[in-house]
Design an enzyme around this catalytic site. Structure first.
Site, short mmCIF file in Angstrom:
data_model
loop_
_atom_site.label_atom_id
_atom_site.label_comp_id
_atom_site.label_asym_id
_atom_site.label_seq_id
_atom_site.Cartn_x
_atom_site.Cartn_y
_atom_site.Cartn_z
CB SER A 230 19.37 49.22 15.49
OG SER A 230 20.29 49.95 16.26
CB ALA A 231 23.44 51.33 11.89
CG HIS A 232 24.16 49.08 17.54
ND1 HIS A 232 24.27 48.12 18.50
CD2 HIS A 232 22.93 49.64 17.71
CE1 HIS A 232 23.17 48.10 19.24
NE2 HIS A 232 22.34 49.01 18.78
CB CYS B 49 21.35 36.92 38.72
SG CYS B 49 21.75 35.60 37.58
N GLY C 77 17.82 52.60 16.72
CA GLY C 77 16.72 51.69 16.44
C GLY C 77 15.58 51.87 17.44
CB THR C 78 15.56 52.53 21.09
OG1 THR C 78 16.19 51.30 21.45
CG2 THR C 78 14.53 52.90 22.15
CD GLN D 216 19.23 40.99 17.13
OE1 GLN D 216 20.13 40.40 16.56
NE2 GLN D 216 19.45 41.82 18.13
#
Length: 462
Positions: free
Chosen positions: A194-196, A320, A69-70, A177
């Site tokens: 993005s498939a995952h 953090c 996807g990126t 999403q």
């Protein structure tokens, strides 16, 4: 172990696993070859493309598969900007886009382009009118996610797409999403996913470019995937991705209602169970499976470890918990507390009993972390107050949430109208101190740069 981080990566769907195993036997050959094995591989690839295109709501020849996807975002933004270079070099994005979009915008700016970043409200949503006002005569491309990956807020894509259409500007939508829950509304021009994120295998992304959109692929290209995604197609993974998308869509209507009820349960009960908590994101216009809240006076990393030991896998936008030690750009843009942030994103099939167990475990985990950090007792800043007119707190060298904890302890020492000045060199303080003021009903006066860090001034109002 309860896995509650589907927004990062959903578990591999059983249908995807079956499709992957079956296509490993049939889809290993080069789909560009004319012999039998190649033709068989081509049939699998074409069938996967048609299934994915049907789910997206586009033509099969408008959709290509990428390696992530990126990668789809990088290629989509770069190709659209290059294709419309004659129109101008102005790019519009929202302040809460995926980091890949913001990195692309930064690179575009370094190369001499112009970027306008549209802010969001406290729920994380852009105002459609404000977004439309950011469009200019030289705008080459606009980008807007369909739903936010950290807080779940859905964006007004259809309204923004209409404004972009009227202005003659293509809109790229990051649907990573939301695509599992349905097609993206509106007259958008480009789309990525993005498939995952929906239970397909990692390493498969989608890039859709509508017919008529000027697009010039950047970098080395070859004949594969219409010249828009170079490299040999991973056909088994692509087939599994398309199969998973079709499967989750078939389950979406039933699961959406069920998971929304579970996340509504979390939204309603966490503030009642845990003092000093802010639930963030739009309460109604949001993804059904995702809920985010921030706990004051809590170290996010320690809290996530506590929950992990209790058997819950969740994520956080707290600085953090990241390698950069900077607060989430999404939470920063929203103006909400970043420390002690917890994102719960439920995968399909989550058992209601596990959500109930999470709600039983959470209060003790938060209380334990606060005790270790020496946080004030719940409601400690709501007392009658002291008599001092001004107090200075030296929190230099302390990492958040410690500066906020010291502020909360000091505010009760000054009278109403008095001020507390917090000295801090932690970058997160610039986000969390103003957010704490908004949450606790105090007045954030401002910050003054110092040789080391800054002095943050807060006036007691109540």
């Amino acid at each position: 172990m309860s896995y509650f981080d589907a927004a990062s990566s959903a578990p591999l769907h059983p249908v995807a696993r079956q499709a992957l195993q079956a296509s490993l036997e049939e889809g290993w050959a080069d789909p560009s070859r004319l012999y039998r094995e190649g033709r068989r591989a081509r049939m699998l690839l074409d069938a996967a493309r048609e299934a994915a295109a049907e789910a997206v709501g586009c033509r099969p020849d408008e959709l290509v598969f990428t390696t992530s996807g990126t990668r789809a975002l990088y290629d989509g933004i770069g190709g659209a900007l290059a294709g419309r270079r004659r129109a101008g070099r102005h790019l519009v994005v929202s302040a809460v886009e995926h980091s890949a979009v913001l990195h692309s915008a930064a690179a575009h700016e370094r190369a001499g382009g112009a970027v306008t970043e549209v802010g969001v409200d406290r729920a994380g949503a852009v105002d459609a009118a404000a977004y439309a006002a950011a469009l200019r005569d030289d705008t080459a491309l606009a980008c807007l996610q369909s739903a936010n990956h950290e807080v779940g807020t859905r964006q007004p894509v259809a309204e923004v797409a209409a404004a972009c259409r009227e202005a003659g500007v293509p809109l790229l939508v990051d649907a990573a999403q939301s695509l599992a829950w349905g097609p993206v509304d509106g007259d958008w021009a480009l789309l990525t996913a993005s498939a995952h994120k929906w239970g397909g295998p990692a390493g498969v992304g989608l890039l859709v470019v509508r017919k008529g959109v000027r697009f010039a692929p950047q970098g080395p290209v070859d004949e594969r995937e219409s010249g828009r995604s170079a490299g040999f197609e991973n056909i088994p993974a692509v087939v599994a991705a398309a199969a998973a998308l079709r499967a989750v869509r078939a389950e979406a209507a039933r699961e959406e209602a069920r998971l929304r009820e579970l996340t509504e349960r979390i939204r309603a009960r966490v503030p009642a169970l845990v003092p000093d908590v802010e639930v963030v994101g739009d309460p109604a216009r949001r993804l059904p499976h995702l809920v985010t809240f921030s706990c004051l006076y809590v170290d996010g990393e320690t809290l996530l470890h506590e929950l992990d030991r209790a058997g819950f896998s969740v994520s956080s936008g707290s600085s953090c918990t990241s390698s950069t030690l900077t607060p989430s750009h999404v939470l920063k843009a929203m103006g909400v507390v970043s420390e002690g942030n917890v994102r719960v994103s439920l995968p399909l099939g989550t058992d209601a009993a596990e959500v109930e167990r999470f709600l039983r475990v959470l209060p003790g985990a938060v209380s334990s972390v606060r005790e270790k950090l020496g946080a004030p007792a719940p409601g400690a800043a709501d007392g009658a107050g002291g008599t001092a007119g001004a107090v200075t707190v030296d929190a230099l060298g302390e990492r958040c949430p410690q500066p906020v904890i010291e502020l909360a302890k000091a505010i009760d020492r000054v009278r109403v109208g008095g001020t507390v000045t917090v000295l801090s060199d932690d970058e997160v303080a610039a986000v969390d101190i103003p957010a704490w003021c908004w949450t606790r009903g105090q007045e954030y006066v401002g910050a003054e740069e110092r040789e080391r860090g800054a002095a943050y001034v807060v006036r007691r109002r109540a």
